[in-house]
Design a protein around this motif. Structure first.
Motif, PDB file in Angstrom:
ATOM      1  N   UNK A   1      39.439  41.167  31.703  1.00 14.04           N
ATOM      2  CA  UNK A   1      39.322  40.604  33.051  1.00 14.04           C
ATOM      3  C   UNK A   1      39.382  41.743  34.068  1.00 14.04           C
ATOM      4  N   UNK A   2      38.429  41.776  34.981  1.00 12.99           N
ATOM      5  CA  UNK A   2      38.405  42.787  36.041  1.00 12.99           C
ATOM      6  C   UNK A   2      39.104  42.253  37.289  1.00 12.99           C
ATOM      7  N   UNK A   3      39.728  43.116  38.071  1.00 14.71           N
ATOM      8  CA  UNK A   3      40.414  42.645  39.283  1.00 14.71           C
ATOM      9  C   UNK A   3      39.526  41.816  40.198  1.00 14.71           C
ATOM     10  N   UNK A   4      38.245  42.181  40.299  1.00  9.35           N
ATOM     11  CA  UNK A   4      37.348  41.445  41.202  1.00  9.35           C
ATOM     12  C   UNK A   4      37.035  40.034  40.699  1.00  9.35           C
ATOM     13  N   UNK A   5      37.378  39.728  39.443  1.00  8.44           N
ATOM     14  CA  UNK A   5      37.175  38.372  38.938  1.00  8.44           C
ATOM     15  C   UNK A   5      38.268  37.411  39.394  1.00  8.44           C
ATOM     16  N   UNK A   6      39.361  37.924  39.933  1.00  2.44           N
ATOM     17  CA  UNK A   6      40.440  37.069  40.421  1.00  2.44           C
ATOM     18  C   UNK A   6      40.008  36.482  41.757  1.00  2.44           C
ATOM     19  N   UNK A   7      39.702  35.192  41.770  1.00  2.00           N
ATOM     20  CA  UNK A   7      39.215  34.562  43.003  1.00  2.00           C
ATOM     21  C   UNK A   7      40.347  34.043  43.873  1.00  2.00           C
ATOM     22  N   UNK A   8      41.502  33.762  43.269  1.00  2.00           N
ATOM     23  CA  UNK A   8      42.650  33.248  44.017  1.00  2.00           C
ATOM     24  C   UNK A   8      43.903  34.001  43.600  1.00  2.00           C
TER      25      UNK A   8
ATOM     26  N   UNK B   1      45.687  45.081  44.791  1.00  2.84           N
ATOM     27  CA  UNK B   1      44.668  45.310  43.767  1.00  2.84           C
ATOM     28  C   UNK B   1      43.570  44.255  43.821  1.00  2.84           C
ATOM     29  N   UNK B   2      43.810  43.157  44.547  1.00  4.57           N
ATOM     30  CA  UNK B   2      42.897  42.012  44.534  1.00  4.57           C
ATOM     31  C   UNK B   2      42.482  41.622  45.951  1.00  4.57           C
ATOM     32  N   UNK B   3      41.930  42.553  46.729  1.00 10.99           N
ATOM     33  CA  UNK B   3      41.626  42.270  48.139  1.00 10.99           C
ATOM     34  C   UNK B   3      40.548  41.217  48.335  1.00 10.99           C
ATOM     35  N   UNK B   4      39.734  40.968  47.305  1.00 14.42           N
ATOM     36  CA  UNK B   4      38.678  39.966  47.429  1.00 14.42           C
ATOM     37  C   UNK B   4      39.181  38.544  47.164  1.00 14.42           C
ATOM     38  N   UNK B   5      40.383  38.442  46.621  1.00 17.61           N
ATOM     39  CA  UNK B   5      40.927  37.129  46.283  1.00 17.61           C
ATOM     40  C   UNK B   5      41.419  36.415  47.545  1.00 17.61           C
TER      41      UNK B   5
END
Length: 283
Positions: free
Chosen positions: A115-122, A138-142
């Motif tokens: 699992x890549x960090x950018x896959x974390x949506x929430x 690490x998860x600014x897109x979430x």
């Protein structure tokens, strides 16, 4: 008189039933609903007295775990809590009243299961304390799901045990923030529900995950730090609301009984083996 009595009785029943009724009934479980327990650090309390405001732990020590959890729901990933900061990697525990260390960071553990960090949506956090949001950036897109009262407290200043810089992507407006009021059915099918559990902090939350094979699991946040705090209803000295803390302990206990759920106390090392051992997932 009889009509007034019936009206009062009905109103009281609805008030007491509301917390349980608010939990959505589970729909058909998604094809892929999995839960991983991630290692987000260890905490040594050489003075465990703050764990109870009735001196139950005076003169004692405790070693706490620090769990984060990854939920896969179909193609979506939700991370529950973000652990201790990476700056604590390989730091030795010491003889201070409280010290903490991190053996592995979240990025390396996610990589181990592909699992890549950018896959974390929430990114959903139980509360704003530094040991639960340490690696959030690490998860600014979430999308950050945070208790609305906790978000208000952060925006008003820097509450005890909080480091707002750890949530900078969202507090500065660069990230998407979703303040949670009350309970929240995250995916709309009853499988994953954020539970309002204020007391430890104003916006403290717990997480209910209804796994198809394992059954219902309640991740405690910091409603309790040890299993031994639940039955005697021991409230830490650092909680922001004692009455709210007691009500939240009672709520989780009643929900666990009603749903036949297991409560996982995230800081209790004895609860780590109650879920599948990483890299395996509970299903």
């Amino acid at each position: 008189m009889r009509r007034a009595w019936l009206k009062l009785t009905t109103s009281l029943f609805l008030t007491l039933a509301a917390p349980l009724a608010a939990i959505p009934a589970q729909a058909a479980a998604p094809a892929a609903l999995r839960l991983w327990r991630l290692d987000c650090g260890r905490i040594q309390m050489n003075d465990a007295s703050p764990l109870s405001d009735t001196s139950a732990y005076a003169g004692q020590t405790r070693r706490l775990s620090n769990g984060c959890y990854l939920v896969q729901h179909g193609d979506d990933y939700l991370l529950w809590d973000a652990g201790l900061p990476r700056a604590l990697l390989d730091k030795p525990l010491n003889n201070q009243p409280i010290s903490a260390t991190l053996d592995r960071d979240l990025e390396s553990q996610l990589a181990a299961i592909g699992v890549r960090p950018e896959q974390i949506s929430r990114l959903a956090i139980s509360h704003y304390h530094f040991d639960h949001v340490g690696q959030a950036a690490l998860f600014p897109r979430a999308t950050l799901l945070i208790g609305a009262a906790d978000l208000a407290a952060l925006r008003a200043g820097s509450p005890p045990f909080a480091d707002p810089s750890l949530l900078a992507p969202w507090l500065t407006g660069d990230g998407v923030t979703d303040p949670v009021q009350g309970d929240r059915d995250v995916f709309g099918d009853g499988s994953v529900t954020i539970l309002a559990a204020p007391g430890h902090t104003p916006g403290e939350q717990a997480l209910l995950v209804r796994l198809p094979q394992t059954g219902a699991v309640i991740l405690s946040g910091d409603v309790a730090h040890l299993e031994a705090q639940l039955a005697p209803r021991r409230v830490p000295t650092w909680n922001t609301d004692r009455a709210g803390s007691l009500a939240s302990i009672d709520r989780l206990a009643q929900l666990a009984a009603a749903l036949k759920a297991r409560i996982i106390v995230q800081h209790d090392p004895e609860d780590v083996p109650r879920l599948a051992r990483f890299p395996e997932a509970s299903r």
